[in-house]
Scaffold this motif. Structure first.
Motif, PDB file in Angstrom:
ATOM      1  N   GLU A   1       0.790  -1.114   0.035  1.00  0.00           N
ATOM      2  CA  GLU A   1      -0.068   0.094   0.034  1.00  0.00           C
ATOM      3  C   GLU A   1       0.922   1.348   0.037  1.00  0.00           C
ATOM      4  O   GLU A   1       0.688   2.386  -0.794  1.00  0.00           O
ATOM      5  CB  GLU A   1      -0.920  -0.080   1.300  1.00  0.00           C
TER       6      GLU A   1
ATOM      7  N   ALA B   1       2.485   1.718  -3.395  1.00  0.00           N
ATOM      8  CA  ALA B   1       1.350   2.227  -4.392  1.00  0.00           C
ATOM      9  C   ALA B   1       1.078   3.560  -4.294  1.00  0.00           C
ATOM     10  O   ALA B   1       1.121   4.395  -5.002  1.00  0.00           O
ATOM     11  CB  ALA B   1       0.055   1.395  -4.083  1.00  0.00           C
ATOM     12  N   ALA B   2       1.198   4.031  -2.920  1.00  0.00           N
ATOM     13  CA  ALA B   2       0.821   5.572  -2.825  1.00  0.00           C
ATOM     14  C   ALA B   2       2.202   6.404  -3.153  1.00  0.00           C
ATOM     15  O   ALA B   2       1.958   7.370  -3.855  1.00  0.00           O
ATOM     16  CB  ALA B   2       0.580   5.753  -1.397  1.00  0.00           C
TER      17      ALA B   2
ATOM     18  N   ASN C   1       2.321   6.313  -6.915  1.00  0.00           N
ATOM     19  CA  ASN C   1       0.897   6.564  -7.387  1.00  0.00           C
ATOM     20  C   ASN C   1       0.485   5.629  -8.514  1.00  0.00           C
ATOM     21  O   ASN C   1      -0.036   5.587  -9.599  1.00  0.00           O
ATOM     22  CB  ASN C   1       0.918   7.823  -8.363  1.00  0.00           C
ATOM     23  N   LEU C   2       0.471   4.321  -7.863  1.00  0.00           N
ATOM     24  CA  LEU C   2      -0.124   2.911  -8.679  1.00  0.00           C
ATOM     25  C   LEU C   2      -1.282   2.584  -7.783  1.00  0.00           C
ATOM     26  O   LEU C   2      -1.271   2.564  -6.805  1.00  0.00           O
ATOM     27  CB  LEU C   2       1.073   1.936  -8.904  1.00  0.00           C
ATOM     28  N   ASN C   3      -1.788   1.573  -8.253  1.00  0.00           N
ATOM     29  CA  ASN C   3      -2.863   0.552  -7.851  1.00  0.00           C
ATOM     30  C   ASN C   3      -1.974  -0.536  -6.850  1.00  0.00           C
ATOM     31  O   ASN C   3      -1.056  -1.029  -7.390  1.00  0.00           O
ATOM     32  CB  ASN C   3      -3.856  -0.208  -8.738  1.00  0.00           C
ATOM     33  N   LYS C   4      -2.433  -0.842  -5.708  1.00  0.00           N
ATOM     34  CA  LYS C   4      -1.900  -1.691  -4.956  1.00  0.00           C
ATOM     35  C   LYS C   4      -1.555  -3.102  -5.572  1.00  0.00           C
ATOM     36  O   LYS C   4      -0.457  -3.668  -5.614  1.00  0.00           O
ATOM     37  CB  LYS C   4      -2.637  -1.965  -3.603  1.00  0.00           C
ATOM     38  N   ASN C   5      -2.517  -3.283  -6.227  1.00  0.00           N
ATOM     39  CA  ASN C   5      -2.547  -4.920  -6.990  1.00  0.00           C
ATOM     40  C   ASN C   5      -1.230  -4.823  -8.048  1.00  0.00           C
ATOM     41  O   ASN C   5      -0.660  -5.726  -8.328  1.00  0.00           O
ATOM     42  CB  ASN C   5      -3.865  -5.277  -7.527  1.00  0.00           C
ATOM     43  N   THR C   6      -1.081  -3.816  -8.849  1.00  0.00           N
ATOM     44  CA  THR C   6      -0.077  -3.296  -9.622  1.00  0.00           C
ATOM     45  C   THR C   6       1.106  -3.556  -9.045  1.00  0.00           C
ATOM     46  O   THR C   6       2.082  -4.137  -9.683  1.00  0.00           O
ATOM     47  CB  THR C   6      -0.366  -2.217 -10.416  1.00  0.00           C
TER      48      THR C   6
ATOM     49  N   THR D   1       1.908  -7.518  -8.086  1.00  0.00           N
ATOM     50  CA  THR D   1       2.315  -7.846  -9.415  1.00  0.00           C
ATOM     51  C   THR D   1       3.764  -7.698  -9.785  1.00  0.00           C
ATOM     52  O   THR D   1       4.758  -8.465  -9.895  1.00  0.00           O
ATOM     53  CB  THR D   1       1.483  -7.618 -10.541  1.00  0.00           C
TER      54      THR D   1
END
Length: 184
Positions: A144, A147-148, A151-156, A159
């Motif tokens: 998380e 991701a923050a 600036n990406l989605n957590k799932n991205t 992966t």
């Protein structure tokens, strides 16, 4: 007259508070920020310059930092931007390698060779995989938090971390099998 006195006193108090916040920020995060800059840049003196510029920008914008818990992520963002600025204004000089021989006077220990080897393998990963992995390895960021930060989605992010580790394992096993062939 008294009004000026109280104004000067308030300004002095505000400046002292800002200085204390800044010193605490530098003390708490300088080592981590330098380590991250070094991984991005791969050159100690340039990394030191980028870190110095990062903390200079942090001083100028310290009033914008409202949440002290976000300080590390804020500083990492500044480092990334400072590193990008370096390429915007840099005109690379070319040098004829054959005309300028360089003597390598570095003595390598087994540990330093392993670290250099791992760093070389990390650099072989694409930036989209390398950056989240470094944030996780160096700073212990969660998916998380990465991701923050990016600036990406957590799932991205998850992966990319999985793929980065898989690619790193593949590179390590390839390297190990090549060393075995050369030694055998």
């Amino acid at each position: 007259m008294m009004r000026n006195f109280y104004e000067r006193r308030r300004v002095s108090s505000d400046m002292k508070e800002k200085q204390q916040r800044y010193e605490a920020l530098v003390h708490a995060f300088h080592a981590d920020i330098f380590r991250y800059a070094f991984y991005l840049i791969q050159d100690k003196s340039i990394a030191e310059d980028v870190v110095q510029e990062t903390f200079l920008r942090a001083w100028r914008s310290l009033d914008a930092l409202k949440d002290e818990k976000a300080a590390k992520a804020w500083l990492i963002t500044i480092v990334r931007r400072e590193n990008a600025r370096r390429f915007e204004k840099k005109q690379f000089d070319t040098v004829d390698i054959d005309a300028n021989p360089v003597a390598d006077e570095v003595i390598f220990t087994e540990t330093s060779l392993q670290e250099a080897d791992m760093q070389r393998l990390l650099c072989m990963l694409s930036e989209s995989y390398r950056e989240p992995l470094i944030l996780q390895l160096l700073f212990g960021y969660s998916g998380e938090e990465i991701a923050a930060q990016l600036n990406l989605n957590k799932n991205t992010v998850m992966t990319r971390l999985f793929r980065a580790r898989s690619q790193l394992k593949e590179l390590l096993s390839k390297q190990t099998s090549e060393k075995g062939r050369h030694n055998g």
